[in-house]
Design a protein around this motif. Sequence first.
Motif, PDB file in Angstrom:
ATOM      1  N   VAL A  12       0.856  -1.186   0.000  1.00 38.63           N
ATOM      2  CA  VAL A  12       0.000   0.000   0.000  1.00 38.63           C
ATOM      3  C   VAL A  12       0.892   1.236   0.000  1.00 38.63           C
ATOM      4  CG1 VAL A  12      -1.743   1.299   1.284  1.00 38.63           C
ATOM      5  CG2 VAL A  12      -1.808  -1.199   1.292  1.00 38.63           C
ATOM      6  N   ASN A  13       0.530   2.218  -0.820  1.00 37.96           N
ATOM      7  CA  ASN A  13       1.227   3.498  -0.838  1.00 37.96           C
ATOM      8  C   ASN A  13       0.173   4.588  -0.928  1.00 37.96           C
ATOM      9  OD1 ASN A  13       2.893   5.679  -1.114  1.00 37.96           O
ATOM     10  ND2 ASN A  13       3.773   5.070  -3.064  1.00 37.96           N
ATOM     11  N   GLY A  14      -0.168   5.186   0.198  1.00 41.25           N
ATOM     12  CA  GLY A  14      -1.230   6.185   0.222  1.00 41.25           C
ATOM     13  C   GLY A  14      -2.553   5.541  -0.139  1.00 41.25           C
ATOM     14  N   ALA A  15      -3.185   6.022  -1.205  1.00 41.79           N
ATOM     15  CA  ALA A  15      -4.467   5.481  -1.660  1.00 41.79           C
ATOM     16  C   ALA A  15      -4.292   4.516  -2.827  1.00 41.79           C
ATOM     17  CB  ALA A  15      -5.397   6.619  -2.057  1.00 41.79           C
ATOM     18  N   THR A  16      -3.064   4.007  -3.007  1.00 43.86           N
ATOM     19  CA  THR A  16      -2.793   3.032  -4.057  1.00 43.86           C
ATOM     20  C   THR A  16      -2.513   1.680  -3.424  1.00 43.86           C
ATOM     21  OG1 THR A  16      -1.847   4.742  -5.486  1.00 43.86           O
ATOM     22  CG2 THR A  16      -1.322   2.459  -6.035  1.00 43.86           C
ATOM     23  N   ILE A  17      -3.190   0.654  -3.925  1.00 46.50           N
ATOM     24  CA  ILE A  17      -2.962  -0.701  -3.422  1.00 46.50           C
ATOM     25  C   ILE A  17      -2.337  -1.539  -4.535  1.00 46.50           C
ATOM     26  CG2 ILE A  17      -4.795  -0.602  -1.687  1.00 46.50           C
ATOM     27  CD1 ILE A  17      -6.545  -2.289  -3.580  1.00 46.50           C
ATOM     28  N   TYR A  18      -1.427  -2.425  -4.133  1.00 46.98           N
ATOM     29  CA  TYR A  18      -0.742  -3.323  -5.055  1.00 46.98           C
ATOM     30  C   TYR A  18      -1.200  -4.732  -4.730  1.00 46.98           C
ATOM     31  CZ  TYR A  18       2.061   0.806  -5.795  1.00 46.98           C
ATOM     32  OH  TYR A  18       2.453   2.094  -6.091  1.00 46.98           O
ATOM     33  N   LEU A  19      -1.575  -5.479  -5.763  1.00 49.80           N
ATOM     34  CA  LEU A  19      -2.186  -6.787  -5.580  1.00 49.80           C
ATOM     35  C   LEU A  19      -1.231  -7.916  -5.955  1.00 49.80           C
ATOM     36  CD1 LEU A  19      -5.646  -5.887  -7.144  1.00 49.80           C
ATOM     37  CD2 LEU A  19      -4.925  -5.695  -4.752  1.00 49.80           C
ATOM     38  N   ALA A  20      -1.454  -9.073  -5.356  1.00 50.48           N
ATOM     39  CA  ALA A  20      -0.600 -10.237  -5.589  1.00 50.48           C
ATOM     40  C   ALA A  20      -0.614 -10.681  -7.046  1.00 50.48           C
ATOM     41  CB  ALA A  20      -1.027 -11.386  -4.675  1.00 50.48           C
ATOM     42  N   ASP A  21      -1.668 -10.365  -7.783  1.00 53.17           N
ATOM     43  CA  ASP A  21      -1.745 -10.781  -9.193  1.00 53.17           C
ATOM     44  C   ASP A  21      -1.038  -9.816 -10.139  1.00 53.17           C
ATOM     45  OD1 ASP A  21      -3.454  -8.594  -9.384  1.00 53.17           O
ATOM     46  OD2 ASP A  21      -5.252  -9.782  -9.726  1.00 53.17           O
ATOM     47  N   GLY A  22      -0.339  -8.813  -9.575  1.00 51.09           N
ATOM     48  CA  GLY A  22       0.447  -7.899 -10.393  1.00 51.09           C
ATOM     49  C   GLY A  22      -0.246  -6.606 -10.781  1.00 51.09           C
ATOM     50  N   ARG A  23      -1.484  -6.424 -10.368  1.00 49.42           N
ATOM     51  CA  ARG A  23      -2.199  -5.181 -10.686  1.00 49.42           C
ATOM     52  C   ARG A  23      -2.014  -4.170  -9.553  1.00 49.42           C
ATOM     53  NH1 ARG A  23      -8.161  -6.674 -11.274  1.00 49.42           N
ATOM     54  NH2 ARG A  23      -7.599  -8.033  -9.529  1.00 49.42           N
ATOM     55  N   ALA A  24      -2.197  -2.898  -9.886  1.00 49.08           N
ATOM     56  CA  ALA A  24      -2.165  -1.821  -8.904  1.00 49.08           C
ATOM     57  C   ALA A  24      -3.328  -0.882  -9.191  1.00 49.08           C
ATOM     58  CB  ALA A  24      -0.850  -1.056  -8.985  1.00 49.08           C
ATOM     59  N   PRO A  41      -7.487  12.313   7.371  1.00 47.15           N
ATOM     60  CA  PRO A  41      -6.194  11.685   7.696  1.00 47.15           C
ATOM     61  C   PRO A  41      -6.359  10.229   8.143  1.00 47.15           C
ATOM     62  CG  PRO A  41      -6.288  13.898   8.599  1.00 47.15           C
ATOM     63  CD  PRO A  41      -7.674  13.582   8.083  1.00 47.15           C
ATOM     64  N   GLU A  42      -7.403   9.971   8.932  1.00 45.14           N
ATOM     65  CA  GLU A  42      -7.664   8.606   9.397  1.00 45.14           C
ATOM     66  C   GLU A  42      -8.051   7.695   8.235  1.00 45.14           C
ATOM     67  OE1 GLU A  42      -9.297  11.315  10.504  1.00 45.14           O
ATOM     68  OE2 GLU A  42      -8.685  11.564  12.591  1.00 45.14           O
ATOM     69  N   GLY A  43      -8.803   8.249   7.289  1.00 44.60           N
ATOM     70  CA  GLY A  43      -9.228   7.479   6.136  1.00 44.60           C
ATOM     71  C   GLY A  43      -8.054   7.072   5.267  1.00 44.60           C
ATOM     72  N   LEU A  44      -7.167   8.016   5.000  1.00 42.04           N
ATOM     73  CA  LEU A  44      -5.999   7.704   4.181  1.00 42.04           C
ATOM     74  C   LEU A  44      -5.116   6.670   4.875  1.00 42.04           C
ATOM     75  CD1 LEU A  44      -4.653   8.340   1.507  1.00 42.04           C
ATOM     76  CD2 LEU A  44      -3.416  10.176   2.644  1.00 42.04           C
ATOM     77  N   ALA A  45      -4.943   6.802   6.177  1.00 39.96           N
ATOM     78  CA  ALA A  45      -4.117   5.855   6.932  1.00 39.96           C
ATOM     79  C   ALA A  45      -4.731   4.450   6.941  1.00 39.96           C
ATOM     80  CB  ALA A  45      -3.920   6.352   8.357  1.00 39.96           C
ATOM     81  N   ALA A  46      -6.053   4.357   6.838  1.00 41.87           N
ATOM     82  CA  ALA A  46      -6.735   3.060   6.916  1.00 41.87           C
ATOM     83  C   ALA A  46      -6.443   2.155   5.720  1.00 41.87           C
ATOM     84  CB  ALA A  46      -8.243   3.260   7.063  1.00 41.87           C
ATOM     85  N   ARG A  91     -10.385 -11.179   6.701  1.00 41.56           N
ATOM     86  CA  ARG A  91     -10.123 -11.015   8.135  1.00 41.56           C
ATOM     87  C   ARG A  91     -10.922  -9.861   8.748  1.00 41.56           C
ATOM     88  NH1 ARG A  91      -3.990 -11.119   7.136  1.00 41.56           N
ATOM     89  NH2 ARG A  91      -4.164  -9.106   8.138  1.00 41.56           N
ATOM     90  N   GLY A  92     -12.089  -9.575   8.201  1.00 41.75           N
ATOM     91  CA  GLY A  92     -12.939  -8.549   8.799  1.00 41.75           C
ATOM     92  C   GLY A  92     -13.213  -7.378   7.872  1.00 41.75           C
ATOM     93  N   HIS A  93     -13.698  -6.296   8.483  1.00 43.55           N
ATOM     94  CA  HIS A  93     -14.124  -5.106   7.743  1.00 43.55           C
ATOM     95  C   HIS A  93     -13.144  -3.959   7.957  1.00 43.55           C
ATOM     96  CE1 HIS A  93     -18.019  -6.879   6.819  1.00 43.55           C
ATOM     97  NE2 HIS A  93     -17.989  -7.354   8.049  1.00 43.55           N
ATOM     98  N   ILE A  94     -12.976  -3.155   6.911  1.00 41.73           N
ATOM     99  CA  ILE A  94     -12.145  -1.958   6.973  1.00 41.73           C
ATOM    100  C   ILE A  94     -12.924  -0.832   6.314  1.00 41.73           C
ATOM    101  CG2 ILE A  94     -10.009  -0.870   6.173  1.00 41.73           C
ATOM    102  CD1 ILE A  94      -8.824  -3.767   6.169  1.00 41.73           C
ATOM    103  N   THR A  95     -12.993   0.304   6.996  1.00 42.36           N
ATOM    104  CA  THR A  95     -13.714   1.459   6.470  1.00 42.36           C
ATOM    105  C   THR A  95     -12.734   2.591   6.227  1.00 42.36           C
ATOM    106  OG1 THR A  95     -15.702   0.827   7.666  1.00 42.36           O
ATOM    107  CG2 THR A  95     -15.567   3.101   6.895  1.00 42.36           C
ATOM    108  N   ILE A  96     -12.803   3.164   5.043  1.00 39.29           N
ATOM    109  CA  ILE A  96     -11.947   4.287   4.671  1.00 39.29           C
ATOM    110  C   ILE A  96     -12.833   5.505   4.451  1.00 39.29           C
ATOM    111  CG2 ILE A  96     -10.365   5.164   2.921  1.00 39.29           C
ATOM    112  CD1 ILE A  96      -9.425   2.207   2.627  1.00 39.29           C
TER     113      ILE A  96
END
Length: 132
Positions: A12-24, A41-46, A91-96
């Motif tokens: 994860v880099n800020g609001a960008t996520i990198y996936l195991a299948d090679g996509r971002a 700030p809390e949302g971005l950190a989540a 593993r549960g819920h995450i709210t951004i």
Amino acid sequence: MKRLVGATVISVNGATIYLADGRAFEFVLEGDCCSSSEYTPEGLAAFAELLGRTITDVEERTDSSREQEMREKYGEVESDKWHFLAFTTDRGHITIDWRNISNGYYDGTCGLVERELTPWAHDAAVIAVEGK
């Protein structure tokens, strides 16, 4: 956003996520004319909480009932609209959280933009997650 279902987040880099299948993917906020959208700030950190998890569902929601809470926390504006991305993972819920500020007529959206991923960035993310 449904194209994220079944994907495992390896970096994860800020609001960008990198996936195991090679996509971002980057979660890009866009405000309509005469409005502004921004992550709290809390949302971005989540976003970091997604690391190592497999996404089973994701949806965008709004909640105008939290307007007063936001005004107290972030200051007075004409209109605040509270938005959030609700992730369900293995593993549960995450709210951004994110918000849109306007005169009350306009709003904003969260777009999902696929980003180019260089092979070395994917390999480095896998090493970081697997500890190699």
